[in-house]
Write an enzyme that holds these catalytic residues in place. Structure first.
Site, mmCIF file in Angstrom:
data_model
loop_
_atom_site.group_PDB
_atom_site.id
_atom_site.type_symbol
_atom_site.label_atom_id
_atom_site.label_comp_id
_atom_site.label_asym_id
_atom_site.label_seq_id
_atom_site.Cartn_x
_atom_site.Cartn_y
_atom_site.Cartn_z
ATOM 1 N N ASP A 59 0.392 -1.308 -0.643
ATOM 2 C CA ASP A 59 -0.126 0.056 -0.204
ATOM 3 C C ASP A 59 1.301 1.477 0.123
ATOM 4 O O ASP A 59 1.476 1.422 0.364
ATOM 5 C CB ASP A 59 -0.690 -0.196 1.335
ATOM 6 C CG ASP A 59 -1.976 0.701 1.278
ATOM 7 O OD1 ASP A 59 -2.113 2.058 0.383
ATOM 8 O OD2 ASP A 59 -2.757 1.327 2.647
ATOM 9 N N ASP B 154 -1.035 5.049 0.735
ATOM 10 C CA ASP B 154 -0.934 5.718 1.923
ATOM 11 C C ASP B 154 -1.022 5.609 3.380
ATOM 12 O O ASP B 154 -1.595 4.299 3.374
ATOM 13 C CB ASP B 154 -2.226 6.979 1.581
ATOM 14 C CG ASP B 154 -2.065 8.451 2.496
ATOM 15 O OD1 ASP B 154 -1.385 8.480 3.190
ATOM 16 O OD2 ASP B 154 -3.334 8.947 1.921
#
Length: 281
Positions: free
Chosen positions: A13, A15
């Site tokens: 991922d 953010d």
């Protein structure tokens, strides 16, 4: 069973893992250096749909990290690929950012605000009453409702902003139609990401900060999961879930230290049947 250090491929991922907004998180640069040094396969799997892979590359470059556009797979791309399989050369009404518009255009879709096959919603700041009203009436007229991801909130700086799940909620409420969400943890998105990564499940881990997307997506795909407490999930909210990750680190810097065995051994936890058990570095 392979250790974290031995894994050959990583779904990661962005953010809450690499950065918060425009602030790079500790360990991000070291993580990329370790990936390159160890020749690991990496695919940044993000539920963000407002940016193209090139724009994500440019964002990381501004933060001091160099990654090729081919190493990004967004929920916008997953949405476009899914809809292309469902309705080739179809038409869409879009409420979303440039990344979503570009992905759908590349997949052969045309924009239609009269009688589209789909109403597609992604995160965007260009969101107003008129557009929502238009989307509602198009869905009531027969268009299918699609969301690029189910996230109800996204981190911004020290706070949060409404995510796609929140932006699409009024349309669901008024029409009575339930949206179909792509992005993590949708099985189509996860399978396409694994195909793009070109790695075996036993050789792959997923790293993320959200239990309801990253971790459950990894679990249901059959790969080991690494939760970082540097984003949305905290140690207290972790207790709300009926499932758990394989490993937990405070942040990416601790993951890197653990994998490289450099510096002071970080606090890392692995689940056993009943509770966390510390792992030695």
């Amino acid at each position: 069973m392979k250790t974290l250090q031995d894994k050959k491929a990583i779904l990661c991922d962005m953010d809450g893992v690499l950065y918060h907004g425009n602030r790079l998180l500790p360990g991000a640069k070291e993580f990329i250096e370790w990936i390159k040094k160890e020749k690991k396969k990496i695919l940044f799997l993000t539920n963000s749909s407002d940016r193209t892979p090139v724009e994500l590359q440019q964002k990381l470059r501004r933060l001091g990290i160099e990654v090729e556009p081919k190493n990004f797979y967004t929920s916008a791309i997953a949405t476009a690929q899914f809809l292309k399989k469902q309705c080739p050369q179809g038409s869409v009404y879009i409420i979303g950012g440039a990344g979503l518009v570009h992905a759908l255009y590349e997949a052969g879709f045309s924009v239609n605000d009269v009688n589209p096959n789909y109403v597609v919603i992604g995160e965007t700041k260009d969101y107003d009453f008129d557009k929502v009203e238009k989307a509602i009436n198009l869905v009531l007229a027969g268009a299918k409702l699609i969301g690029t991801n189910p996230d109800t909130k996204d981190r911004i700086g020290n706070g949060f902003t409404p995510g796609t799940g929140a932006l699409i909620a009024p349309i669901e409420k008024v029409t009575g139609c339930q949206a179909y969400f792509l992005g993590k943890p949708n099985p189509f998105t996860m399978s396409q990401a694994m195909k793009k990564l070109n790695a075996k499940k036993e050789d792959t881990i997923i790293i993320g900060d959200r239990m309801d997307t990253d971790i459950i997506g990894g679990m249901e795909t059959g790969i080991e999961t690494v939760l970082l407490l540097s984003g949305v999930t905290t140690q207290s909210t972790l207790k709300q879930f009926a499932y758990h990750p394989d490993y937990i680190f405070q942040g990416l810097i601790d993951f890197v230290k653990f994998c490289t065995q450099e510096g002071e051994t970080p606090n890392v936890f692995q689940y056993n049947r009943f509770s966390f058990i510390p792992l030695s570095g």
